[in-house]
Write a protein that holds these residues in place. Sequence first.
Motif, short mmCIF file in Angstrom:
data_model
loop_
_atom_site.label_atom_id
_atom_site.label_comp_id
_atom_site.label_asym_id
_atom_site.label_seq_id
_atom_site.Cartn_x
_atom_site.Cartn_y
_atom_site.Cartn_z
N GLY A 215 26.17 50.89 24.60
CA GLY A 215 25.34 50.16 23.65
C GLY A 215 25.73 48.73 23.38
O GLY A 215 25.21 48.11 22.44
N VAL A 216 26.61 48.14 24.20
CA VAL A 216 26.99 46.75 23.98
C VAL A 216 26.11 45.84 24.85
O VAL A 216 25.60 46.25 25.90
N ASP A 217 25.97 44.61 24.43
CA ASP A 217 25.17 43.65 25.16
C ASP A 217 26.05 42.87 26.13
O ASP A 217 27.21 42.55 25.82
N PHE A 218 25.51 42.57 27.29
CA PHE A 218 26.22 41.76 28.28
C PHE A 218 25.21 41.25 29.30
O PHE A 218 24.05 41.68 29.33
N ARG A 219 25.64 40.33 30.12
CA ARG A 219 24.84 39.82 31.24
C ARG A 219 25.67 39.97 32.51
O ARG A 219 26.91 39.97 32.46
N VAL A 220 25.02 40.06 33.65
CA VAL A 220 25.74 40.21 34.91
C VAL A 220 25.03 39.45 36.02
O VAL A 220 23.80 39.41 36.08
N SER A 221 25.83 38.79 36.86
CA SER A 221 25.34 38.13 38.07
C SER A 221 26.01 38.80 39.26
O SER A 221 27.24 38.80 39.38
N ILE A 222 25.19 39.39 40.13
CA ILE A 222 25.67 40.01 41.36
C ILE A 222 25.36 39.05 42.49
O ILE A 222 24.20 38.88 42.89
N LYS A 236 16.66 49.59 42.47
CA LYS A 236 16.04 49.51 41.15
C LYS A 236 17.04 49.14 40.06
O LYS A 236 16.89 49.55 38.90
N LEU A 237 18.05 48.36 40.41
CA LEU A 237 19.10 48.03 39.44
C LEU A 237 18.56 47.15 38.32
O LEU A 237 19.01 47.26 37.17
N THR A 238 17.59 46.32 38.63
CA THR A 238 16.98 45.48 37.58
C THR A 238 16.36 46.35 36.49
O THR A 238 16.47 46.05 35.29
N ASP A 239 15.72 47.44 36.91
CA ASP A 239 15.11 48.35 35.94
C ASP A 239 16.17 49.17 35.22
O ASP A 239 16.00 49.51 34.03
N LYS A 244 19.55 42.48 31.59
CA LYS A 244 20.97 42.13 31.76
C LYS A 244 21.28 41.43 33.08
O LYS A 244 22.29 40.74 33.20
N LEU A 245 20.45 41.59 34.08
CA LEU A 245 20.73 41.06 35.41
C LEU A 245 20.22 39.63 35.51
O LEU A 245 19.03 39.37 35.60
N VAL A 246 21.15 38.67 35.48
CA VAL A 246 20.81 37.25 35.49
C VAL A 246 20.54 36.77 36.90
O VAL A 246 19.56 36.06 37.17
N ASN A 247 21.40 37.12 37.83
CA ASN A 247 21.26 36.74 39.25
C ASN A 247 21.52 37.98 40.10
O ASN A 247 22.42 38.77 39.80
N PHE A 248 20.75 38.08 41.20
CA PHE A 248 20.87 39.25 42.05
C PHE A 248 20.70 38.80 43.51
O PHE A 248 19.61 38.81 44.06
N GLY A 249 21.82 38.37 44.10
CA GLY A 249 21.77 37.89 45.47
C GLY A 249 22.47 36.55 45.61
O GLY A 249 22.91 35.94 44.63
N PRO A 250 22.59 36.06 46.85
CA PRO A 250 23.29 34.80 47.10
C PRO A 250 22.55 33.60 46.50
O PRO A 250 21.33 33.62 46.33
#
Length: 368
Positions: A215-222, A236-239, A244-250
Amino acid sequence: MAHILVLEAFYGGSHKQLLDVILKDLHQNEYDLYTLPAKKWHWCARMSALHFASQIPFSHQFRTLFTSSVLNLAELIGLRPDLAGCHKIVYFHENQLCYPVRETKARDVQYGVNQLTTGVCSDLALFSSRYNMHSFLDSIQSFLNIVPNMKFAGLREKIAAKCEVLHFPIAFPQIPRRVLAAVEKPLHLIWPHRWEHDKNPEQMVEALLALQDKGVDFRVSILGERFKTVPACFDKLTDRLPGKLVNFGPLPKDEYYQTLLAGDVVLSTALHEFYGVAMLEAVHCGCVPMAPNRLVYPELYPKDKLFNTTAQLVKQLYNWCRNRALFEKHRKTFFNGFTLDHYSADVLVPKFVEHLKQFHSIDRNRSL
């Protein structure tokens, strides 16, 4: 005419980065550079010796040969015995004796054989880290034990006598650096690794989902390089991580560094890491590392920035996510006691250049 022959059978990524930073300290007249594109690694490892043997001129004054361990040096010298008198230096970015495979029977032993014969043929074998060197040397006997009907007495000792650790040099002044200041935004996690099984994205996704369940808030760039086959855990990681997913890829290099500057924690879950340039660059940009208590990481980072289990990682991230002030205190303490000087190009490149010009001292000794 050049006295230094530089060969790179996989001229991309960290292999290109290494040569780019070293060769800046040499005059163009001092070296000749021959490369192959960073594509089809397996073909480069198998066939580059035959390719380079036909490309290197027979009329030359080379005294030093520098290459990465992708090239089978023993094959090259067999094909081009005129190069045998060079001072032969090999840089091991990684070692194939310890490369993780999904199944042991799937391992292609030829790449390990290539590196063993290359080590024997070299005059100097340089490794990116102590872990890289020791894991290579300590795996030689078990690797040789699988060979039927043959004995290889003293091979480890023969190679070990030529081995040194010389860290990969990172040009930190060319990478932006954040001025640390307390902020109130959600913690931003960075995972900047190749999307392949040896970087263990499954453990990273498991940790992120467990953190979300708390239940904590965070952001992540993969970030990191992706390939045609995307790990199933990213499906389907965005879903699965809504909002939370800010960047997903190079990302392009400038955007990549800006993302590192905006990050707070850089994560590794790797099963295979002999140095970790991406992690060190992120730390330079102000991210606090969290890495497994294995591989090269205990050599690089303090114990409190290493985890043994996914649960330990999740617990630490959870505490930081719910208490930003606690995280900022950890970050300040970490950077007050941690230095990247040991990995800086300013410190390391002169040592590489000294090795490349070793033929000067060899010539002097021969003349005495």
